[in-house]
Design an enzyme around this catalytic site. Structure first.
Site, mmCIF file in Angstrom:
data_model
loop_
_atom_site.group_PDB
_atom_site.id
_atom_site.type_symbol
_atom_site.label_atom_id
_atom_site.label_comp_id
_atom_site.label_asym_id
_atom_site.label_seq_id
_atom_site.Cartn_x
_atom_site.Cartn_y
_atom_site.Cartn_z
ATOM 1 C CD GLU A 256 -5.246 -5.927 -1.051
ATOM 2 O OE1 GLU A 256 -4.700 -4.552 -0.986
ATOM 3 O OE2 GLU A 256 -5.938 -6.270 -0.171
ATOM 4 C CB CYS B 218 -8.496 -4.369 -3.745
ATOM 5 S SG CYS B 218 -7.106 -3.148 -3.310
ATOM 6 C CD GLU C 212 -1.561 4.934 4.410
ATOM 7 O OE1 GLU C 212 -2.216 3.808 4.818
ATOM 8 O OE2 GLU C 212 -1.079 5.585 5.422
ATOM 9 C CB CYS D 197 -10.890 -2.431 -0.007
ATOM 10 S SG CYS D 197 -10.164 -1.807 -1.520
ATOM 11 C CB CYS E 94 -5.123 -1.378 -1.790
ATOM 12 S SG CYS E 94 -6.614 -0.489 -1.219
ATOM 13 C CG ASN F 1 -0.326 -0.270 2.604
ATOM 14 O OD1 ASN F 1 0.511 -0.963 2.559
ATOM 15 N ND2 ASN F 1 -1.122 0.451 3.456
HETATM 16 ZN ZN LIG Z 1 -7.956 -2.187 -1.437
#
Ligand SMILES: [Zn+2]
Length: 158
Positions: free
Chosen positions: A74, A115, A63, A112, A72, A61
């Protein structure tokens, strides 16, 4: 009126019960958490994708001060994997996460919704199920496909 239910099947393992190949992929995902840039959430996630050409592509990830601009682990992994090897198909993805104290989560961390949708695109491109391994220190979940994580998914059915 008719009532229906959707069930998903998954297998629950301890890390040491996984196959050697799956443990290797999980290890890559765990290593990838070290490359997370997560100064805001302090929740470090790593993902590793095994491609059908034998390559393993990882992501973590990333940010951003403008929160929605980050991404993210993924999606970091799957976008890079397809950009790096556009002809290769995804076979398996493993995901691991460290909590805010820096320890791996005891239970699996699931992708999430965004993803799941992104991964589904690459599963569709692969034309075959992409296995999903969700790592936790105490238990790991192994799902047979991305689609199993996204019932009633939106997909391009051309
Ligand atoms: Zn995600």
């Amino acid at each position: 009126m008719e009532e229906k239910s959707i069930n998903i099947k998954m297998k629950v393992y301890r890390y040491d019960e996984l196959s050697e190949q799956d443990r290797r992929l999980v290890d890559e995902a765990r290593q990838a958490t070290k490359r997370s840039y997560s100064p805001y959430s302090k929740f470090r996630v790593g993902a590793a994708i095994l491609m059908d050409n034998g390559e393993i592509v990882t992501g973590a990830n990333q940010e951003n001060a403008a929160y929605p601009s980050g991404t993210c682990a993924e999606r970091s992994a799957c976008f890079y994997a397809h950009a790096r090897y556009p002809e290769a198909k995804f076979r398996t993805i493993a995901i691991a996460a460290r909590d805010t104290s820096g320890h791996f989560t005891s239970v699996p961390t699931a992708p999430c919704g965004a993803c799941r949708q992104s991964l589904l695109e690459y599963e569709t491109l692969a034309g075959a199920p992409v296995r999903v391994i969700l790592y936790g220190e105490e238990t790991c979940y192994v799902l047979p496909s991305v689609a199993s994580l996204l019932p009633l998914c939106f997909a391009n059915f051309d």
